[in-house]
Design a protein around this motif. Structure first.
Motif, mmCIF file in Angstrom:
data_model
loop_
_atom_site.group_PDB
_atom_site.id
_atom_site.type_symbol
_atom_site.label_atom_id
_atom_site.label_comp_id
_atom_site.label_asym_id
_atom_site.label_seq_id
_atom_site.Cartn_x
_atom_site.Cartn_y
_atom_site.Cartn_z
ATOM 1 N N GLU A 81 0.831 -1.209 0.000
ATOM 2 C CA GLU A 81 0.000 0.000 0.000
ATOM 3 C C GLU A 81 0.863 1.255 0.000
ATOM 4 O O GLU A 81 0.589 2.211 -0.728
ATOM 5 C CB GLU A 81 -0.941 -0.002 1.202
ATOM 6 C CG GLU A 81 -2.012 -1.089 1.131
ATOM 7 C CD GLU A 81 -2.921 -1.060 2.344
ATOM 8 O OE1 GLU A 81 -2.717 -0.189 3.225
ATOM 9 O OE2 GLU A 81 -3.829 -1.905 2.418
ATOM 10 N N GLU A 83 3.988 1.490 -1.046
ATOM 11 C CA GLU A 83 4.682 1.574 -2.319
ATOM 12 C C GLU A 83 3.760 2.113 -3.416
ATOM 13 O O GLU A 83 4.177 2.934 -4.248
ATOM 14 C CB GLU A 83 5.206 0.188 -2.714
ATOM 15 C CG GLU A 83 6.103 0.205 -3.933
ATOM 16 C CD GLU A 83 6.719 -1.163 -4.205
ATOM 17 O OE1 GLU A 83 6.980 -1.454 -5.377
ATOM 18 O OE2 GLU A 83 6.914 -1.921 -3.235
ATOM 19 N N ASP A 84 2.504 1.670 -3.406
ATOM 20 C CA ASP A 84 1.547 2.143 -4.408
ATOM 21 C C ASP A 84 1.319 3.640 -4.261
ATOM 22 O O ASP A 84 1.269 4.387 -5.267
ATOM 23 C CB ASP A 84 0.228 1.386 -4.242
ATOM 24 C CG ASP A 84 -0.790 1.768 -5.308
ATOM 25 O OD1 ASP A 84 -0.492 1.611 -6.506
ATOM 26 O OD2 ASP A 84 -1.881 2.253 -4.937
ATOM 27 N N LYS A 85 1.199 4.107 -3.027
ATOM 28 C CA LYS A 85 0.990 5.543 -2.792
ATOM 29 C C LYS A 85 2.200 6.355 -3.241
ATOM 30 O O LYS A 85 2.056 7.422 -3.854
ATOM 31 C CB LYS A 85 0.705 5.793 -1.311
ATOM 32 C CG LYS A 85 0.353 7.234 -0.999
ATOM 33 C CD LYS A 85 -0.083 7.396 0.443
ATOM 34 C CE LYS A 85 -0.472 8.847 0.727
ATOM 35 N NZ LYS A 85 -0.937 9.035 2.124
ATOM 36 N N ARG A 87 4.355 5.497 -5.516
ATOM 37 C CA ARG A 87 4.431 5.443 -6.981
ATOM 38 C C ARG A 87 3.493 6.471 -7.613
ATOM 39 O O ARG A 87 3.860 7.174 -8.565
ATOM 40 C CB ARG A 87 4.083 4.040 -7.473
ATOM 41 C CG ARG A 87 4.282 3.858 -8.979
ATOM 42 C CD ARG A 87 4.007 2.432 -9.422
ATOM 43 N NE ARG A 87 5.006 1.505 -8.889
ATOM 44 C CZ ARG A 87 4.778 0.640 -7.903
ATOM 45 N NH1 ARG A 87 3.595 0.579 -7.330
ATOM 46 N NH2 ARG A 87 5.734 -0.153 -7.488
ATOM 47 N N LYS A 88 2.290 6.564 -7.063
ATOM 48 C CA LYS A 88 1.321 7.524 -7.581
ATOM 49 C C LYS A 88 1.768 8.965 -7.342
ATOM 50 O O LYS A 88 1.384 9.871 -8.077
ATOM 51 C CB LYS A 88 -0.043 7.294 -6.940
ATOM 52 C CG LYS A 88 -0.722 6.006 -7.400
ATOM 53 C CD LYS A 88 -2.017 5.756 -6.657
ATOM 54 C CE LYS A 88 -2.681 4.461 -7.129
ATOM 55 N NZ LYS A 88 -3.906 4.166 -6.356
ATOM 56 N N SER A 89 2.594 9.154 -6.316
ATOM 57 C CA SER A 89 3.102 10.493 -6.003
ATOM 58 C C SER A 89 4.406 10.792 -6.747
ATOM 59 O O SER A 89 4.985 11.875 -6.574
ATOM 60 C CB SER A 89 3.336 10.625 -4.492
ATOM 61 O OG SER A 89 2.150 10.380 -3.772
ATOM 62 N N GLY A 90 4.885 9.826 -7.532
ATOM 63 C CA GLY A 90 6.116 10.033 -8.290
ATOM 64 C C GLY A 90 7.377 10.001 -7.455
ATOM 65 O O GLY A 90 8.409 10.545 -7.864
ATOM 66 N N LYS A 91 7.329 9.358 -6.276
ATOM 67 C CA LYS A 91 8.480 9.345 -5.367
ATOM 68 C C LYS A 91 9.292 8.064 -5.566
ATOM 69 O O LYS A 91 9.376 7.191 -4.699
ATOM 70 C CB LYS A 91 8.017 9.508 -3.923
ATOM 71 C CG LYS A 91 7.316 10.854 -3.690
ATOM 72 C CD LYS A 91 6.847 11.012 -2.264
ATOM 73 C CE LYS A 91 6.189 12.376 -2.051
ATOM 74 N NZ LYS A 91 5.688 12.564 -0.675
ATOM 75 N N LYS A 92 9.909 7.985 -6.733
ATOM 76 C CA LYS A 92 10.653 6.785 -7.115
ATOM 77 C C LYS A 92 11.837 6.515 -6.189
ATOM 78 O O LYS A 92 12.125 5.372 -5.838
ATOM 79 C CB LYS A 92 11.148 6.941 -8.555
ATOM 80 C CG LYS A 92 11.864 5.715 -9.097
ATOM 81 C CD LYS A 92 12.301 5.928 -10.537
ATOM 82 C CE LYS A 92 13.054 4.705 -11.055
ATOM 83 N NZ LYS A 92 13.508 4.909 -12.455
#
Length: 299
Positions: A81, A83-85, A87-92
């Motif tokens: 969860e 990691e998904d958040k 990723r959606k925030s662009g925080k690679k």
């Protein structure tokens, strides 16, 4: 003269992290949360030790846990969860950071009763089998630039004998450690003759204290299985190694770098300051803050 054992593997793959202690020095913070998960800047204490093990080529880790230690397992697991958040925030970059340790093999063994370090090590016998192994006490935090464990691994490959990390301590502090007596046989290398757990200053064999890095051989398990509680009513690893001395050479390796006893409140604070000053995102701002506090204290 350095002696090499010929009947022991020189391949080191495994590390044991005892983490079942109650953490009473940090109460109430550790009432329901493991001491090993206390943060030093932005990483829990135990992660510094795990990263150190990985940097030395150790590929399999077992953590000896107990009640209220589940958060250690969660920390080294995937967090889908989160990691998904991210990723959606662009925080690679943050995703890479939290997943950096997920590919290593980490197992967990419960120590039902907190019966001391020796007992914790004995719980790992099924994991170790007949291989040599490292023991890392995560509240002994070593500066990330130091090579203590790497040096010990290299020394073990030459000697194929147990290696204990040593540090010179003030005589007034010998009662806090296991202390060795021995003969110097090389640059920072000692052939250990005797071990005393937490001696008073008058009976201490030297000022060379054992600190939280060990490389041990599987023959220690048979001794631990027959060990009775020593000081503090616990099964002491130091006592078992003292018996091992009668059967084989055991060496100490003197560490001269930066170590923090983060199992103690003052040591924990020193470690936090040290790593904050090394952190590129915090260093300048934190240094300025410390200087400002120091100026105010002088007034």
């Amino acid at each position: 003269m350095l002696q090499r054992e010929n009947n022991v593997s020189d391949v080191l793959r495994k590390a044991i992290f005892p983490a079942a202690g109650l953490g009473t020095r940090f109460l109430p913070a550790t009432k329901a949360s493991p001491k090993e998960m206390l943060p030093i800047v932005d990483k829990p204490m135990i992660q510094y030790g795990v990263e150190e093990a990985i940097s030395c080529g150790l590929k399999e880790i077992v953590i000896i846990t107990g009640k209220h230690k589940r958060s250690i397992e969660d920390h080294f697991d995937y967090a889908f969860e989160l990691e998904d958040k991210l990723r959606k925030s662009g925080k690679k970059k943050l995703i890479e950071e939290i997943n950096r340790l997920n590919k290593i093999k980490i197992g967990y063994i419960r120590q039902g009763y907190a019966l001391g370090l020796g007992h914790a090590i004995s719980c790992a016998r099924p994991f170790v089998n007949d291989e040599p192994f490292a023991v890392i006490l995560s509240d002994d935090v070593i500066d990330t630039n130091e090579t203590l464990l790497k040096d010990m691994v290299a020394l073990y490959k030459k000697l194929k004998s147990p290696i204990l990390a040593l540090e010179k301590v003030p005589v007034s502090e010998v009662h806090r450690y296991g202390v060795i007596g021995g003969t110097k046989e090389g640059d920072g290398v000692y052939r250990i003759d005797t071990l005393v757990e937490k001696p008073d200053r008058e009976s201490a064999p030297s000022d060379l204290a054992i600190i939280g890095r060990y490389i041990l051989t599987p023959d220690i398990f048979e001794i631990l299985s027959k060990s009775k509680p020593g000081k503090g009513g616990e099964i002491q690893l130091t006592d078992a190694i003292a018996k091992l001395l009668k059967k084989r050479p055991v060496y100490g390796y003197l560490f001269k770098g930066k170590r923090f006893d983060a199992g103690d409140k003052f040591g924990y604070l020193k470690a936090t300051v040290h790593f904050a000053l090394k952190n590129p995102e915090l260093s300048a701002q934190f240094r300025s803050h410390i200087l400002e506090v120091a100026r105010k204290l002088k007034r």
